[in-house]
Write a protein that holds these residues in place. Structure first.
Motif, mmCIF file in Angstrom:
data_model
loop_
_atom_site.group_PDB
_atom_site.id
_atom_site.type_symbol
_atom_site.label_atom_id
_atom_site.label_comp_id
_atom_site.label_asym_id
_atom_site.label_seq_id
_atom_site.Cartn_x
_atom_site.Cartn_y
_atom_site.Cartn_z
ATOM 1 N N PRO A 82 3.119 -1.096 6.029
ATOM 2 C CA PRO A 82 3.107 -2.227 5.092
ATOM 3 C C PRO A 82 3.667 -1.827 3.726
ATOM 4 C CG PRO A 82 0.889 -1.354 5.411
ATOM 5 C CD PRO A 82 1.774 -0.612 6.364
ATOM 6 N N THR A 83 4.304 -2.781 3.076
ATOM 7 C CA THR A 83 4.792 -2.571 1.710
ATOM 8 C C THR A 83 3.579 -2.368 0.800
ATOM 9 O OG1 THR A 83 6.607 -4.046 2.225
ATOM 10 C CG2 THR A 83 6.188 -3.654 -0.103
ATOM 11 N N PRO A 84 3.618 -1.381 -0.106
ATOM 12 C CA PRO A 84 2.469 -1.172 -0.987
ATOM 13 C C PRO A 84 2.077 -2.440 -1.746
ATOM 14 C CG PRO A 84 3.982 0.665 -1.171
ATOM 15 C CD PRO A 84 4.667 -0.368 -0.310
ATOM 16 N N ASN A 85 0.795 -2.561 -1.961
ATOM 17 C CA ASN A 85 0.247 -3.687 -2.700
ATOM 18 C C ASN A 85 0.563 -3.524 -4.191
ATOM 19 O OD1 ASN A 85 -1.362 -5.580 -3.894
ATOM 20 N ND2 ASN A 85 -3.308 -4.658 -3.258
ATOM 21 N N THR A 86 1.208 -4.536 -4.770
ATOM 22 C CA THR A 86 1.494 -4.484 -6.217
ATOM 23 C C THR A 86 0.884 -5.693 -6.924
ATOM 24 O OG1 THR A 86 3.632 -5.531 -5.794
ATOM 25 C CG2 THR A 86 3.639 -3.139 -6.045
ATOM 26 N N SER A 87 -0.181 -6.240 -6.334
ATOM 27 C CA SER A 87 -0.761 -7.466 -6.908
ATOM 28 C C SER A 87 -1.404 -7.225 -8.285
ATOM 29 C CB SER A 87 -1.792 -8.064 -5.948
ATOM 30 O OG SER A 87 -2.825 -7.139 -5.714
ATOM 31 N N HIS A 88 -1.628 -5.925 -8.629
ATOM 32 C CA HIS A 88 -2.169 -5.622 -9.959
ATOM 33 C C HIS A 88 -1.111 -5.798 -11.044
ATOM 34 C CE1 HIS A 88 -0.330 -2.099 -8.235
ATOM 35 N NE2 HIS A 88 -0.108 -1.656 -9.444
ATOM 36 N N LEU B 173 6.141 6.393 -0.050
ATOM 37 C CA LEU B 173 6.406 7.717 0.527
ATOM 38 C C LEU B 173 5.097 8.482 0.770
ATOM 39 C CD1 LEU B 173 8.826 9.545 1.331
ATOM 40 C CD2 LEU B 173 8.647 10.582 -0.932
ATOM 41 N N ALA B 174 4.171 8.365 -0.186
ATOM 42 C CA ALA B 174 2.870 9.038 -0.038
ATOM 43 C C ALA B 174 2.081 8.434 1.128
ATOM 44 C CB ALA B 174 2.075 8.934 -1.339
ATOM 45 N N GLN B 175 2.224 7.135 1.328
ATOM 46 C CA GLN B 175 1.567 6.492 2.475
ATOM 47 C C GLN B 175 2.199 6.954 3.787
ATOM 48 O OE1 GLN B 175 2.108 2.381 1.288
ATOM 49 N NE2 GLN B 175 -0.046 2.173 0.728
ATOM 50 N N LEU B 176 3.528 7.070 3.784
ATOM 51 C CA LEU B 176 4.254 7.468 5.001
ATOM 52 C C LEU B 176 3.911 8.887 5.420
ATOM 53 C CD1 LEU B 176 8.047 6.547 4.651
ATOM 54 C CD2 LEU B 176 6.471 5.647 6.329
ATOM 55 N N LEU B 177 3.883 9.801 4.439
ATOM 56 C CA LEU B 177 3.801 11.231 4.757
ATOM 57 C C LEU B 177 2.398 11.800 4.621
ATOM 58 C CD1 LEU B 177 7.137 12.426 3.117
ATOM 59 C CD2 LEU B 177 6.737 11.746 5.479
ATOM 60 N N GLY B 178 1.501 11.064 3.993
ATOM 61 C CA GLY B 178 0.109 11.499 3.924
ATOM 62 C C GLY B 178 -0.142 12.587 2.901
ATOM 63 N N PRO B 179 -1.404 13.074 2.840
ATOM 64 C CA PRO B 179 -1.824 13.934 1.729
ATOM 65 C C PRO B 179 -1.437 15.408 1.872
ATOM 66 C CG PRO B 179 -3.669 13.491 3.159
ATOM 67 C CD PRO B 179 -2.504 12.761 3.751
ATOM 68 N N ASP B 180 -0.410 15.719 2.673
ATOM 69 C CA ASP B 180 0.018 17.116 2.830
ATOM 70 C C ASP B 180 1.093 17.514 1.833
ATOM 71 O OD1 ASP B 180 -1.768 17.519 4.846
ATOM 72 O OD2 ASP B 180 -0.342 17.091 6.454
ATOM 73 N N SER B 181 1.377 16.653 0.865
ATOM 74 C CA SER B 181 2.413 16.958 -0.117
ATOM 75 C C SER B 181 1.921 16.572 -1.505
ATOM 76 C CB SER B 181 3.692 16.177 0.217
ATOM 77 O OG SER B 181 4.647 16.342 -0.812
ATOM 78 N N LEU B 182 2.549 17.184 -2.503
ATOM 79 C CA LEU B 182 2.379 16.750 -3.894
ATOM 80 C C LEU B 182 3.413 15.654 -4.144
ATOM 81 C CD1 LEU B 182 1.434 17.090 -6.887
ATOM 82 C CD2 LEU B 182 3.097 18.947 -7.079
ATOM 83 N N ALA C 114 -0.257 3.562 -7.410
ATOM 84 C CA ALA C 114 -0.765 4.600 -6.505
ATOM 85 C C ALA C 114 -2.265 4.421 -6.297
ATOM 86 C CB ALA C 114 -0.446 5.981 -7.070
ATOM 87 N N GLU C 115 -2.980 4.184 -7.389
ATOM 88 C CA GLU C 115 -4.439 4.014 -7.302
ATOM 89 C C GLU C 115 -4.807 2.808 -6.456
ATOM 90 O OE1 GLU C 115 -6.055 6.156 -11.358
ATOM 91 O OE2 GLU C 115 -6.415 3.998 -11.122
ATOM 92 N N ALA C 116 -4.095 1.701 -6.673
ATOM 93 C CA ALA C 116 -4.386 0.464 -5.939
ATOM 94 C C ALA C 116 -4.173 0.643 -4.440
ATOM 95 C CB ALA C 116 -3.517 -0.673 -6.469
ATOM 96 N N ASN C 117 -3.344 1.624 -4.080
ATOM 97 C CA ASN C 117 -3.033 1.837 -2.671
ATOM 98 C C ASN C 117 -3.675 3.112 -2.111
ATOM 99 O OD1 ASN C 117 -0.889 -0.334 -1.793
ATOM 100 N ND2 ASN C 117 -0.417 0.225 -3.898
ATOM 101 N N GLY C 118 -4.532 3.728 -2.916
ATOM 102 C CA GLY C 118 -5.334 4.845 -2.426
ATOM 103 C C GLY C 118 -4.579 6.127 -2.148
#
Lengths: 124, 214
Positions: free
Chosen positions: B3-9, B61-70, B88-92
């Motif tokens: 899904p496209t990141p949420n930018t409703s904020h 990109l962070a959603q796609l690749l997960g928490p294994d990268s900076l 980033a915060e809104a999308n965890g």
């Protein structure tokens, strides 16, 4: 700004500054936020770090007590070491304060957790 | 499908000061999704977006690749880096924004460390004197042939990218893809076109560069 990010910042961009590293930290607000421990990620970051700079940064923000002064041998399998590194690298965050160029004394403000590294035209 | 990141904020008021995600943004998101398996296989440790604007691309990109990268991102616009942090915060996901010119304060320490670099530059052809602002114009004003900001970054790429690093660049036809390919070939990179799309007057492409020897 996490201390992992701080480890990657220099003020070498300032005209006349030779190294500009590591940047000092004078923090007025530091948060500790829970981040999932990912030993594989921490292991892969260790060789990319400047460890003495990390120790200095941890000291500047008052979180150096637990951090070993040197990277231990075979750290990849040392969970205790990786957890301590994880805490300082990813859980400690500078929210408000200044980063200070070690050569020129130029201050870079940190606001809302974001370092402002922009320079004036006459500084470049 | 990711899904496209949420930018409703972000509100229509936010987009007075920062670039509102548009066709070029979505083409870059589609590119990253197309390249998902290749990027996973790289096992990136450091991902960097230059000119992050709202932060939607680095968040994706962070959603796609997960928490294994900076995940680091930069922008020259203070409102953009604030928005990127919020996105980033809104999308965890964890993304570290830095207010800097391109890669200025990072390039010495990130030498040969960046595994994935993305840049949706100011590519619009404009008078040169419109380049270099710190407001929303910085998101589009590209100066002569829309190349003035792109051309400042190109010489830094060889130093920044790791041996297996990849660089994704959004361009329009006026930016002269063939010339960009020649410049990057001289630096030891090969180019491919991942996706292209026409959007109104713009013919958009996302270029991918890898080292010739990798």
């Amino acid at each position: 700004m996490k201390l992992l990010t701080h480890n990657m910042l220099t003020s070498k961009i300032i005209k006349g500054v030779q190294q500009g590293y590591p940047l000092g930290i004078t923090a007025t607000k530091v948060d500790v936020k829970e981040v999932d421990f990912n030993p594989d990620f921490v292991s892969r970051m260790i060789p990319k770090l400047d460890w003495p700079a990390l120790c200095k940064a941890a000291e500047d923000v008052g979180h150096s007590a637990e951090l070993p002064k040197e990277v231990v041998p075979e750290y990849e399998t040392n969970e205790e070491f990786l957890k301590k590194a994880h805490h300082v690298l990813l859980q400690v965050e500078v929210i408000e304060g200044n980063l200070v160029c070690p050569e020129s004394g130029r201050k870079f403000p940190v606001n809302n957790g974001i370092p402002n590294m922009l320079l004036n035209e006459d500084e470049v | 499908m990711f899904p496209t990141p949420n930018t409703s904020h972000l509100t229509s008021e936010s987009f007075n000061d920062i670039y509102e995600p548009a066709e070029d943004t979505f083409l870059l998101l589609d590119t990253l999704e197309t390249e998902h398996n290749n990027l996973k296989a790289l096992r990136p440790s450091v991902c960097l977006e230059i000119g992050c604007g709202s932060g939607i691309c680095i968040t994706f990109l962070a959603q796609l690749l997960g928490p294994d990268s900076l995940y680091l991102c930069t922008d020259i616009n203070a409102k953009a880096v604030d928005a990127a942090r919020a996105t980033a915060e809104a999308n965890g996901v964890l993304v570290e924004p830095i207010l800097t010119d391109l890669t200025a304060c990072l390039e010495h320490r990130l030498k040969s460390k960046v595994d994935v670099l993305i840049f949706n530059p100011p590519y619009v052809v404009t008078p040169s004197d419109e380049v270099g602002s710190h407001g929303i114009a910085a998101s589009w004003a590209g100066g002569m042939r829309g190349r003035e900001v792109i051309d400042r970054l190109i010489p830094r790429i060889p130093d920044l990218l790791s041996d297996s690093g990849v660089f994704f660049l959004v361009i329009i036809k006026e930016n002269n893809q063939d010339e960009l390919e020649q410049m990057m070939t001289k630096h030891g990179f090969r180019m491919s076109v991942v996706l292209s799309r026409r959007s109104g007057p713009e013919f958009l492409s996302v270029l991918k560069f890898c080292r010739l020897r990798s």
